[in-house]
Design an enzyme around this catalytic site. Sequence first.
Site, PDB file in Angstrom:
ATOM      1  N   GLU A  40     -17.325  40.406   8.560  1.00  0.00           N
ATOM      2  CA  GLU A  40     -16.762  39.156   7.932  1.00  0.00           C
ATOM      3  C   GLU A  40     -15.345  39.398   7.282  1.00  0.00           C
ATOM      4  O   GLU A  40     -14.499  38.608   7.322  1.00  0.00           O
ATOM      5  CB  GLU A  40     -17.693  38.652   7.047  1.00  0.00           C
ATOM      6  CG  GLU A  40     -17.305  37.328   6.296  1.00  0.00           C
ATOM      7  CD  GLU A  40     -17.134  36.181   7.285  1.00  0.00           C
ATOM      8  OE1 GLU A  40     -18.043  36.214   8.218  1.00  0.00           O
ATOM      9  OE2 GLU A  40     -16.100  35.607   6.970  1.00  0.00           O
ATOM     10  N   GLU A  57      -7.947  36.009  10.398  1.00  0.00           N
ATOM     11  CA  GLU A  57      -7.351  34.466  10.080  1.00  0.00           C
ATOM     12  C   GLU A  57      -6.208  34.514   9.269  1.00  0.00           C
ATOM     13  O   GLU A  57      -5.554  33.500   9.554  1.00  0.00           O
ATOM     14  CB  GLU A  57      -8.721  33.841   9.206  1.00  0.00           C
ATOM     15  CG  GLU A  57      -9.857  33.384  10.214  1.00  0.00           C
ATOM     16  CD  GLU A  57     -10.959  32.878   9.425  1.00  0.00           C
ATOM     17  OE1 GLU A  57     -12.009  32.333   9.990  1.00  0.00           O
ATOM     18  OE2 GLU A  57     -11.004  32.871   8.150  1.00  0.00           O
TER      19      GLU A  57
HETATM   20  N1  LIG Z   1      -3.455  28.232  15.045  1.00  0.00           N
HETATM   21  C1  LIG Z   1      -4.442  27.765  15.882  1.00  0.00           C
HETATM   22  N2  LIG Z   1      -4.188  27.628  17.077  1.00  0.00           N
HETATM   23  C2  LIG Z   1      -5.281  27.612  17.821  1.00  0.00           C
HETATM   24  N3  LIG Z   1      -6.693  27.359  17.697  1.00  0.00           N
HETATM   25  C3  LIG Z   1      -6.910  27.491  16.225  1.00  0.00           C
HETATM   26  C4  LIG Z   1      -5.762  27.801  15.359  1.00  0.00           C
HETATM   27  N4  LIG Z   1      -6.478  27.890  13.962  1.00  0.00           N
HETATM   28  C5  LIG Z   1      -7.546  27.758  14.199  1.00  0.00           C
HETATM   29  N5  LIG Z   1      -8.002  27.565  15.614  1.00  0.00           N
HETATM   30  C6  LIG Z   1      -9.345  27.285  16.053  1.00  0.00           C
HETATM   31  O1  LIG Z   1      -9.937  26.349  15.597  1.00  0.00           O
HETATM   32  C7  LIG Z   1     -11.203  26.416  15.319  1.00  0.00           C
HETATM   33  C8  LIG Z   1     -11.602  26.202  13.848  1.00  0.00           C
HETATM   34  O2  LIG Z   1     -10.849  27.167  13.199  1.00  0.00           O
HETATM   35  P1  LIG Z   1     -10.748  27.559  11.495  1.00  0.00           P
HETATM   36  O3  LIG Z   1      -9.830  28.626  11.502  1.00  0.00           O
HETATM   37  O4  LIG Z   1     -10.441  25.985  10.928  1.00  0.00           O
HETATM   38  O5  LIG Z   1     -12.215  27.626  11.255  1.00  0.00           O
HETATM   39  P2  LIG Z   1     -13.089  27.610   9.857  1.00  0.00           P
HETATM   40  O6  LIG Z   1     -13.853  26.556   9.909  1.00  0.00           O
HETATM   41  O7  LIG Z   1     -11.991  27.767   8.936  1.00  0.00           O
HETATM   42  O8  LIG Z   1     -13.804  29.070  10.075  1.00  0.00           O
HETATM   43  P3  LIG Z   1     -14.396  30.187   8.894  1.00  0.00           P
HETATM   44  O9  LIG Z   1     -15.287  29.303   8.517  1.00  0.00           O
HETATM   45  O10 LIG Z   1     -14.782  31.217   9.805  1.00  0.00           O
HETATM   46  O11 LIG Z   1     -13.354  30.175   7.814  1.00  0.00           O
HETATM   47  C9  LIG Z   1     -11.690  27.829  16.116  1.00  0.00           C
HETATM   48  O12 LIG Z   1     -11.958  27.622  17.179  1.00  0.00           O
HETATM   49  C10 LIG Z   1     -10.205  28.451  15.818  1.00  0.00           C
HETATM   50  O13 LIG Z   1     -10.153  29.321  16.717  1.00  0.00           O
END
Ligand SMILES: Nc1ncnc2c1ncn2[C@@H]1O[C@H](COP(=O)(O)OP(=O)(O)OP(=O)(O)O)[C@@H](O)[C@H]1O
Length: 120
Positions: free
Chosen positions: A71, A78
């Site tokens: 994690e 990220e």
């Molecule tokens: N810059 C980007 N370009 C393309 N896809 C993205 C980008 N950032 C995030 N994603 C995609 O959007 C979806 C959600 O990503 P996000 O980072 O918002 O998840 P999250 O809910 O914040 O995750 P976590 O709960 O693990 O922090 C994922 O499939 C991720 O790969």
Amino acid sequence: MIGRLLAELARLRNTATWSWEGWAASWRNEKSLRQWFAVNIASAALAFTLDLTPGERGLILALGVLLLAAELMNTAVEEVVDYISTDHDPRAKRAKDAASAAVAVTAIAGGLAWLMILLG
Ligand SMILES: Nc1ncnc2c1ncn2[C@@H]1O[C@H](COP(=O)(O)OP(=O)(O)OP(=O)(O)O)[C@@H](O)[C@H]1O
């Protein structure tokens, strides 16, 4: 000789400080880390409540700690991706999704270990 030893100790202290800062920042900002930590506490409590061998307990505890490490790596990926750019890009998606999959695979390993231990 003493100088080199002191320098090495200072380097170790810095590494420990930076690791702690990494853990503390991830703990503050990542709900998933706090959730997995809670799962770990429950899993460890169960491992010590049930009649398991030391090896079985060790496996459960070690896989739980590895899950937290996965994690943390997911958080690192990220952060780096967002630092480089928040523009939508398929490579950013692949990187973030692969890091997320690493967490899922580690969690499955822990689940499988529990399943095997409980089913005998
Ligand atoms: N810059 C980007 N370009 C393309 N896809 C993205 C980008 N950032 C995030 N994603 C995609 O959007 C979806 C959600 O990503 P996000 O980072 O918002 O998840 P999250 O809910 O914040 O995750 P976590 O709960 O693990 O922090 C994922 O499939 C991720 O790969």
